[in-house]
Write a protein that holds these residues in place. Sequence first.
Motif, PDB file in Angstrom:
ATOM      1  N   ALA A   1      -2.370   8.140   5.580  1.00  0.00           N
ATOM      2  CA  ALA A   1      -3.027   8.648   6.784  1.00  0.00           C
ATOM      3  C   ALA A   1      -3.161   7.547   7.823  1.00  0.00           C
ATOM      4  O   ALA A   1      -3.229   6.361   7.479  1.00  0.00           O
TER       5      ALA A   1
ATOM      6  N   ARG B   1      -4.756   4.388   6.252  1.00  0.00           N
ATOM      7  CA  ARG B   1      -5.450   4.528   4.969  1.00  0.00           C
ATOM      8  C   ARG B   1      -4.475   4.878   3.855  1.00  0.00           C
ATOM      9  O   ARG B   1      -3.525   5.626   4.075  1.00  0.00           O
TER      10      ARG B   1
ATOM     11  N   ILE C   1       0.571   4.368   1.877  1.00  0.00           N
ATOM     12  CA  ILE C   1      -0.237   4.817   3.011  1.00  0.00           C
ATOM     13  C   ILE C   1      -0.063   6.312   3.218  1.00  0.00           C
ATOM     14  O   ILE C   1       1.053   6.813   3.192  1.00  0.00           O
TER      15      ILE C   1
ATOM     16  N   PHE D   1       0.836  -1.204   0.000  1.00  0.00           N
ATOM     17  CA  PHE D   1       0.000   0.000   0.000  1.00  0.00           C
ATOM     18  C   PHE D   1       0.873   1.258   0.000  1.00  0.00           C
ATOM     19  O   PHE D   1       1.974   1.260   0.552  1.00  0.00           O
TER      20      PHE D   1
ATOM     21  N   LEU E   1      -5.697  -1.750   7.780  1.00  0.00           N
ATOM     22  CA  LEU E   1      -5.168  -0.970   6.670  1.00  0.00           C
ATOM     23  C   LEU E   1      -6.230  -1.013   5.578  1.00  0.00           C
ATOM     24  O   LEU E   1      -6.617  -2.089   5.129  1.00  0.00           O
ATOM     25  N   VAL E   2      -6.722   0.161   5.173  1.00  0.00           N
ATOM     26  CA  VAL E   2      -7.875   0.238   4.277  1.00  0.00           C
ATOM     27  C   VAL E   2      -7.512   1.000   3.007  1.00  0.00           C
ATOM     28  O   VAL E   2      -6.891   2.066   3.080  1.00  0.00           O
ATOM     29  N   CYS E   3      -7.910   0.460   1.849  1.00  0.00           N
ATOM     30  CA  CYS E   3      -7.670   1.153   0.571  1.00  0.00           C
ATOM     31  C   CYS E   3      -8.773   2.185   0.319  1.00  0.00           C
ATOM     32  O   CYS E   3      -9.956   1.858   0.340  1.00  0.00           O
TER      33      CYS E   3
END
Lengths: 140, 140
Positions: free
Chosen positions: A123, B129, A121, A119, B90-92
């Motif tokens: 935030a 994020r 990242i 990812f 952990l979010v996309c």
Amino acid sequence: MSDLLDRLRDRGWRLTSQRRVVAEVLDGDHVHLTADEVHARAAERLPEISRATVYNTLGELVTLGEILEVATDGRAKRYDPNAHRPHQHLVCFACGTIRDVHPTGDPLAALPAAERFGFTITAAEVTYRGLCADCVRRSG
Amino acid sequence: MSDLLDRLRDRGWRLTSQRRVVAEVLDGDHVHLTADEVHARAAERLPEISRATVYNTLGELVTLGEILEVATDGRAKRYDPNAHRPHQHLVCFACGTIRDVHPTGDPLAALPAAERFGFTITAAEVTYRGLCADCVRRSG
DNA sequence: TTCTTGACTTAGACTGTGTCTATCTTAGGA
DNA sequence: TCCTAAGATAGACACAGTCTAAGTCAAGAA
Ligand SMILES: [Mn+2]
Ligand SMILES: [Mn+2]
Ligand SMILES: [Zn+2]
Ligand SMILES: [Zn+2]
């Protein structure tokens, strides 16, 4: 506050009485109101303001970066005028009170590359949870 | 998985076919399904399972500490079978994919006493994020 | 100042998510 | 096998939020 209205006018906003009272209701520290709470307080000053206008105005202020949308529980989103200084939230399990807090360091530093799954990242949001002093006292 | 069913039986649960398929659907790593997604997958195996039963069963599993309820966005809650090992998410931004991650250190340590407002803090949830590798590629 | 017009506001229908209730079914013990 | 309380079900209901069509008005033009 009126500097907010100035910024909005500079960006081409029409200054209606509805938008003015929504902006006024959101003034202050540790303010985290739901849309319906904003509507109720706005309606004290401007009785016929509609829910749709409150939602529209809040959405526009979020898009403009003037307020933040905060989803701390599974309930209604809360709107936070403290968009100028990065911060995290401290929430009481019992009464739901929300305070702005400023942890030290960068929370992103605690996440090793091996835990990032490729990812990019940008935030990290932290929600601290516990009991506020009043609720500790009440519960014994 | 069948150890989960064993634990539940030991706690006096009646083992119905509905509860069994809900438990089966929630098996795996990085699983974060909404209630309606759980319902859809359960209905592939047991066509007439109702939404109410899925909601009831998920709520009971949360109460028993066997799964976690996760609210990462303002949308539907997600249910997470990884309740045995503490972790963060952990979010996309783009596709909404959620991964389990394990940051180093204790996030509570970053909050000085002066920033605790008298709260007794017992938990800190972190949501990282960003864009996942696939979405970075797609967007440019 | 009045006129004009498109941006804004409004009521209420509509959607997604989740809860509740009354009735029916069944797991598991006697 | 039978009994019954626990569980499952359909659908009404509640809450948060979105959308639409029609009416209103802020602010620039004349
Ligand atoms: Mn805040
Ligand atoms: Mn997880
Ligand atoms: Zn409290
Ligand atoms: Zn993605």
